[in-house]
Every structure is written in C-alpha cells, then in structure tokens.
Design an enzyme around this catalytic site. Structure first.
Site, mmCIF file in Angstrom:
data_model
loop_
_atom_site.group_PDB
_atom_site.id
_atom_site.type_symbol
_atom_site.label_atom_id
_atom_site.label_comp_id
_atom_site.label_asym_id
_atom_site.label_seq_id
_atom_site.Cartn_x
_atom_site.Cartn_y
_atom_site.Cartn_z
ATOM 1 N N SER A 694 -12.480 23.250 10.325
ATOM 2 C CA SER A 694 -13.788 23.817 9.992
ATOM 3 C C SER A 694 -13.748 25.310 9.672
ATOM 4 O O SER A 694 -14.758 25.877 9.270
ATOM 5 C CB SER A 694 -14.777 23.570 11.138
ATOM 6 O OG SER A 694 -14.345 24.206 12.311
ATOM 7 N N LYS A 737 -23.104 25.583 16.788
ATOM 8 C CA LYS A 737 -22.633 26.728 16.007
ATOM 9 C C LYS A 737 -23.792 27.632 15.600
ATOM 10 O O LYS A 737 -23.705 28.861 15.685
ATOM 11 C CB LYS A 737 -21.879 26.235 14.772
ATOM 12 C CG LYS A 737 -20.566 25.538 15.096
ATOM 13 C CD LYS A 737 -19.893 24.989 13.842
ATOM 14 C CE LYS A 737 -18.575 24.309 14.177
ATOM 15 N NZ LYS A 737 -17.923 23.739 12.976
#
Length: 831
Positions: A694, A737
């Site tokens: 990611s 996140k």
C-alpha cells in the site's frame, strides 16, 4: 496366642525370594473384599479404628504400607490371617464418608512377600522380602497376550457390564506382559480366590495359563446368557438378566449393601422419569445401573460407574428454549450492547432470521469473528445471546494439543471426564446455548490434524448432530448450539477450519469511536467496580484523546481500559484515605495519574521538502502515519532500502522505481541521472517490521521528487498500491488510515478511486473536514503533490519565470505614502 506362621496363609506356588536382599518393616492393611494388584488403583471404605489410624498415619507421612487379602474375619482376641503374598501400596486420595468412615484410594506399587507379622498397640506391622521378577523376553509372551486380548474382546461384546474400551487400553500396554495381566485381573469380576492366585503367580507363563483358564469360564457363561437372552427376545418374553456367579464354595467378589441398593433404585427412578433421554442413552444408563447394583460401594469400579451415571443424568438431553424472539427487538438489543459497524449487525440479523425460520437450527458455516484483541468480539457474542434469550458460555481452547481435551477421555483411564464441549453443555443447562470458542489462534500449536478435526466435529453442522464424547460413549446433539469462534488474524486460522468458517472481520476502533465507547460503557463499569460515583469523576474528550495517542497503541480497547483503570485505582486510594471526594482529570494533571507519555504520535512536516512524503499505514494497532524519506547521491544507479522491510514492500519499491524511470521525460528528469545517481529510500521506526504494497504510490512520489528535485506538499497524506504500468489499486484499512491523518492534522487524503465506497464507514465529522482526492494513475498524484509541476519537459528559465510570476501575484500592493506637510515657518513679529 497364635504364632506368626499361623497367621500367614502360604502360597500355592513357589515364591522366588531375593536371598541377599534387605528386609524392611511396613504397616499391614488387611483387605476383606478385594485384592490389590501392582500399578492399579483400588477404592475402599474403612471404618475400623486401627485401620483409620493406619490410613491417617500413612497419608500424612506419605508412608508406604503392605496390602494383603484376608479371607477370614477377625476374632475378638486374635487378628485374622493374611496371605503371604501381598502388594506394597501407597495412599493416593482420602475423603470423608458418612458414619465417620473414610473413602480411600490406594495404588499398588509392586509384589512383595511377607516374612513376619508383628502386633502393636495401633495396628499390625510386617517384615517383607523382595521378589525376583520374571526376566523373560516380552516377545516370548506375544501369543498369550493376543489370546487374552481376543477373549477380552469377545467377553465385552457379549456382557454389557464390561466396558468395550478395555480392549484399547490393553493394546496400548502390549509391551509390558506383567502389567497387561494385572490390568485384566483387576478389571474382571473374578472371585477373590482367583485374584489371589493370579497375584501369587510371579512367573508370567504360569500367570497367563491361569488367566486364560479363568477368562474361558467367564466367556462360556457370557455366551450362555446371550443365548438365553436371544431366545427370550424371539419368544417375545422379557427374561431377567442373570449375573455371573462363582462356583459353590468360592467367596463372591462383591456383596451389595442396603445403601448401595437404595442408590441404584434412586438412579433407576430418575432414568424412568426423564422424558428427554434418548432411547439409546436410556438403554446405556440402565445397563450401568444394573452393573452398579452388583458392585460394592468400597470398590473403585463403583465410583467410576456412579460418576458416569451422574454425568449422564446431569446433561440437558433435549432441553431447548423456544425460538420466540422478534427480529426488531433483537436488532435493538444488539445495537444497545455492541458499538460497531452497521454491516456487521446486518449480517448477524440475517443469520438469526434464518435460525428463526428453520426452527432453531442453522446448517450454514460456523461464524468466526476476526479482529484484534479488544475490538468487541466477546461483547458481540454476548449481545447475540441476550437478544435470543439463550445461555452464554465462553470456552478458551488455547494451548490444547490432545483430542481427549475436546472429546473427553475413556472411562478406563484414571481421572477420566468428558471434554470441554460436553462440560460446557452441562454448565449451560440447555441444548441450544450460545458458545464462544476463543483463542483459536493458540489452539493446537503443534498442528495435529486429529486435534483440529476433533474440534471441527463439534462445531461443524454437518457432523455435530451426533457428536460422540469418548467418556459418554453415546451421541449428543449439538446441532442447535450457536457456535461462534474468535481469532486475532485470518492467517492464524488452522487450514482445516477455513472452508467451514464464515469469516466476519471486526475492524479496529478509531479515536472518536473509542471515546464514545469509553463514555458509554467503560467508565460507568469501572467506576462501579472501584466503588466510585459518576458525580465524583470528570474527564474531558481532549484528555481521553491524549490518553489514546500518548499511552496506548492498539486497534482495540484493552490497553485504553487499563489506563482508565489506573486512574480509578488512584482515586479509590485517595477516597479511602479521606483526602478527596471529587476528581477532574485534565491534560495538565494527566501525568500525575499515568506518568510520562509512553508513545509520541507522528506529526506532519511543517514545510514542503524534497524527498519526504506522508504515507498512511494500517497496523495491528490501527492507522498511523508513515513518513517515507529519500535522497540521491553520486553512484551507479542502484537503489537502497532500509527500515526493516518485507519482501512485498521491497518489490513494490522496485516497481515504483522502474515506473518513475520510464516517465523521466514527462517529469523533466534527465534519463542519464538514473545511471549516475544512487537512490536511498528509508522508512523510519526501523525496529518495527513493515510489509505490504500500500506504500507504492508514496514511494513513486518520493523517487520522482528526489530525481526531479521538486518539493512535495506537506499537507497531503496518501495510500495505494501501484502496478508496473502506473495504475493505482485499492487497499484495505481505509477507515483507520483516514482517522490517523485526521488525528495528525492532515485534512487532504489521496485514495485509489476504487476505495470511494469505503467512505461509508467514516464518521461524518471527519468526512466534513477532510478533502478526498481519488486517483486511477500515479501521474495524477504527481500533478497534485509535486509543487510547480505540469506534465511537460521543464527548463530552468520556465521554472524561474513561473516562480517569479507566482511571487508577484502573492506580493501585496504597496499603499501610497501620505505626504507629510511641513510646518509653516513662524512669521517674525513686528516690533
């Protein structure tokens, strides 16, 4: 007065004594109705004063004694004779019994020969001699051992009073001929004279010869009884069971007393009055009651049989609670007791609807909750049980490595009992509780497939309608039980369970959710637990947020709850000392309660820099910022990575480097620079392992910034996986996140376009204050984050011209200064 030789009954066979061995003295225990064999247990009930004194002394001093069979009762003046061959024994357990008696469990250690009997004030003592044991090769007795096991197998098939598990026990000890023979002699209901002869037969060939003869008689009698029983069934007449009796003149092994008969009658009444007992269970229980009525309460077999019947009658056979719950009410209770995503609650309601419509059964896969510790897995399971009106049972299977711990141990083993599943059903009191099985990730660490399949047999709806526990020996229906398993991570689920589990991921909590849960559930519970009142304690949301960021680093609430508990304990101490009656915990005095901060949260950079980008990462502790740094230096075009990176992340960095190199013309980078400069990519916090794809878009941006020497905006955080052709792929953990970026003061987040759907789980307040940009290719990220960048070839003159023009636009126009008027000169006065 009798001589010592008069009170010793000689053996019929030669006793091989050790001629030069030492002699020792031990207390003497006279056995009236049993013969003790080495390495076997025997439970007896003692009432005589001298015997009680002997047991008390040996048990308290851990002293050994000699147990010998005495076939004649004591005279008033003279003690009864005992057999010369006895068994050295020790006390294993001692419990009080009615009437001032004791129930004592003794264990035989080895055969010994009694040389002399001496009297004393309390009890008799004996002088013993050791024996020369048979030293023949065990392989020479294999044929006799096989013959014994075969006959035992036939007898257990014909006579239901003997357990079929005995054959498996004997096969497990085939390497020890002496122990096998003693185990058979102890288990079967031989006359005591036969048992004493087997004890005196030290020679194994002689012992097996006697054993085969005795077993043949028992087998003949059992076959005759089965023939009579079969004829009765064919005639349609019920014939009574005729127990085996020894020949005339031989003393029977056991004699029932009145209390024993009353107990057997009571158990029969309970069996007949239990409407929910299945037919096969009732038949098995009836056989065991018949066996119990023929055993003495002082024998070990009586206790084993009685314990088995107690378990059979204590289980909730066929007892269920009605499925009369309403789905709207279930939804209300789950929403009240559990704080979590709506999607999870919807899946739970779907399963419960199927269960209601199918009459209390669900043949779908077993529900498995996957989430970090403290994310509410147990709270959700408990809410489900309360909404259904069922009993809630929690089972931990961590550390289990044997099948017997799941499915129980056969009754032939010492201390046998049912497994965890059956014990949980007894505690629940019904056949349809909600059972939460925890610590699957610590289950069967040796990865034995038999252990995994034993647990799967209990929770899998394909098999559990006839779950057989090794202790019970009869099937138990688990099909109506609502099993819920829990595990920390998907990778830690044993492979045998994955096809039969419906995995439901429980996400971690963000800061805002933790604060809400703490105020609603945790603080009231802890205040009540510590004897405090709600009016005595005040704490603000900012203080709770600081505890989360500076004292905990987790996805769940376990550590956070422990910090609040520390505060409550300090308040309880001051209240008990009478120092204070109310407390206000703020950011200023927080360290006085919890000490110095444990963690320092990451913060965004203050100014844009070349080669520094803000990425977003998801860990087991939730979301976090990940600053990726890069620089270039003279070299040969190699790329160096540091920061405890995994293989997936290293490959992602290599792919990002290749893509940026392919777009050097668009970025205004001289292609020769990639051969003349080395690039170093560093991930801070090197002690923490990092892996995953990611960070691909962030690494692309850092490499482009370093090679193009363009600064990166410091007010943007990003995440996304990048392919070799520059396409941005979706990632997980978006909620955590975004929460990390919001917590750090970054209100602009770049996400893959396919992650747009994940914004439904983001709190509205964060959505309202945060700007989201969605990209499909990395090129779009260059336009957003690289300052003064357009997708064309750059020249220094153009860059400088744009910067000067931009500076002019930002420079405020100067206001014209006001002209100061000079003071007029004073006119001279005329004289």
């Amino acid at each position: 007065m009798k001589m010592a030789s008069d009170i010793l009954i000689k053996s019929r066979y030669r006793i091989p004594l050790v001629t030069e061995g030492p002699t020792e003295n031990f207390p003497l225990l006279r056995l009236r109705m049993a013969v003790l064999f080495p390495h076997n247990l025997l439970t007896i009930q003692v009432r005589r004063k001298e015997t009680l004194q002997l047991i008390s002394d040996c048990h308290s001093r851990e002293q050994q004694f000699v147990a010998s069979f005495s076939p004649h009762p004591d005279d008033e003046d003279e003690p009864s004779p005992v057999h010369r061959m006895g068994t050295l024994a020790t006390v294993r357990d001692c419990r009080e019994a009615p009437g001032g008696s004791l129930l004592v469990t003794i264990e035989g250690l080895k055969r010994i020969a009694i040389a002399k009997v001496s009297g004393s004030d309390a009890y008799s003592t004996v002088t013993v001699q050791d024996l020369e044991l048979d030293s023949s090769d065990p392989k020479s007795h294999l044929g006799r051992m096989d013959a014994v096991i075969t006959m035992v197998d036939e007898i257990t098939r014909l006579d239901p009073s003997y357990s079929a598990e005995l054959v498996f026990v004997l096969k497990a000890i085939e390497n020890d001929p002496s122990l096998l023979a003693d185990r058979v002699a102890s288990f079967f209901h031989f006359p005591l004279a036969w048992k004493q002869e087997l004890l005196e037969a030290v020679d194994l060939q002689l012992r097996y010869g006697l054993m085969l003869g005795y077993l043949d008689r028992v087998l003949t009698h059992a076959g005759a009884l089965r023939t009579v029983s079969d004829q009765g069934r064919s005639d349609g007449q019920a014939r009574p069971f005729i127990p085996w009796q020894p020949a005339r003149g031989q003393q029977p092994y056991l004699e029932p007393d009145n209390g024993q008969a009353e107990e057997a009658f009571r158990v029969r009444e309970v069996i007949s009055s239990s409407p929910h007992l299945p037919p096969e269970v009732k038949a098995r229980a009836t056989i065991e009651v018949d066996r119990l009525s023929r055993l003495s309460s002082a024998s070990a077999e009586y206790g084993v049989t009685k314990n088995y019947l107690d378990w059979i009658l204590a289980l909730p056979w066929g007892k269920v609670t009605p499925e009369n719950y309403e789905i709207p009410e279930v939804e209300r209770i789950i929403s009240t007791d559990y704080f979590g995503p709506t999607s999870i609650k919807e899946q739970i309601l779907q399963r419960l609807s199927v269960r209601k419509l199918s009459g209390g059964t669900d043949e779908g896969p077993t529900l498995c909750l996957v989430g970090a510790p403290g994310t509410g897995k147990a709270s959700l399971a408990k809410a489900i049980a309360r909404s259904l009106g069922k009993e809630f049972i929690r089972i931990s299977v961590g550390g289990i490595s044997e099948v017997s711990e799941i499915k129980g141990m056969p009754r032939t083993f010492l201390g046998a009992q049912p497994g965890k599943i059956v014990r949980a059903m007894k505690d629940a009191g019904s056949c349809d509780p909600v059972i939460l099985i925890e610590d699957i990730d610590y289950f069967n660490l040796e990865n034995k497939s038999s252990v995994n399949m034993a647990l799967l047999e209990a929770v899998d709806t394909r098999f559990n309608s006839r779950f057989i526990d090794s202790y019970l020996g009869v099937p138990f229906d688990l099909s109506k039980v609502f099993f819920i398993c829990s595990v920390r991570a998907f990778e830690e689920i044993p492979e045998q369970f994955i096809p039969r589990f419906e995995l439901m991921e429980i996400p971690g909590y963000i800061e805002r959710e933790k604060i809400v849960i703490t105020k609603k559930y945790i603080i009231p519970t802890l205040l009540k637990k510590h004897g405090l009142r709600k009016s005595e304690f005040k704490i603000s949301q900012k203080t709770l947020a600081r505890i989360i960021s500076n004292y905990t680093q987790e996805a769940g609430l376990l550590g956070f709850s422990q910090q609040i508990e520390k505060i409550c304990r300090k308040m309880a101490l001051e209240k008990a000392q009478g120092k204070r009656k109310s407390w206000t915990v703020s950011e200023k005095n927080l360290e006085s309660f919890l000490g110095s901060p444990v963690f320092i949260p990451e913060k965004a950079e203050k100014v844009p820099e070349i080669g520094t980008a803000t990425g977003l990462a998801w860990t087991g502790a939730g979301g976090d910022l990940m600053f990726i740094e890069g620089l270039k230096m003279k070299g040969e075009g190699t790329i160096t990575t540091t920061g405890s990176l995994g293989e997936v992340m290293k490959e992602s960095i290599q792919a990002a480097h290749s893509y940026v190199r392919s777009k050097s013309d668009m970025l205004g980078i001289d292609s020769a620079d990639f051969n003349e400069f080395d690039i170093h990519i560093h991930f801070p916090s090197g002690a923490i392992p990092k892996d995953g794809p990611s960070a691909g878009v962030t690494v692309c941006l850092v490499i482009a910034s370093v090679m193009a020497e363009r600064p990166i905006r410091n007010d943007i955080a990003m995440t996304g996986e990048v392919t070799l052709r520059g396409k941005v792929l979706p990632v997980g953990g978006v909620k955590e996140k975004i929460s990390a970026a919001y917590r750090a003061g970054i209100f602009h987040v770049v996400l893959p376009k396919e992650n747009r759907k994940d914004l439904k789980e983001i709190p509205r307040e964060i959505q309202r204050k945060t700007k989201f940009t969605y990209i499909e290719r990395v090129d779009e990220l260059f336009e957003i984050c690289l300052l003064d960048f357009t997708p064309s070839s750059y020249t220094l003159e153009k860059i400088f011209a744009e910067e000067i023009e931009k500076a002019k636009r930002k420079k405020p126009a100067k206001k014209p200064a006001k002209k100061k008027s000079r003071p007029k000169a004073a006119k001279p006065r005329k004289k």
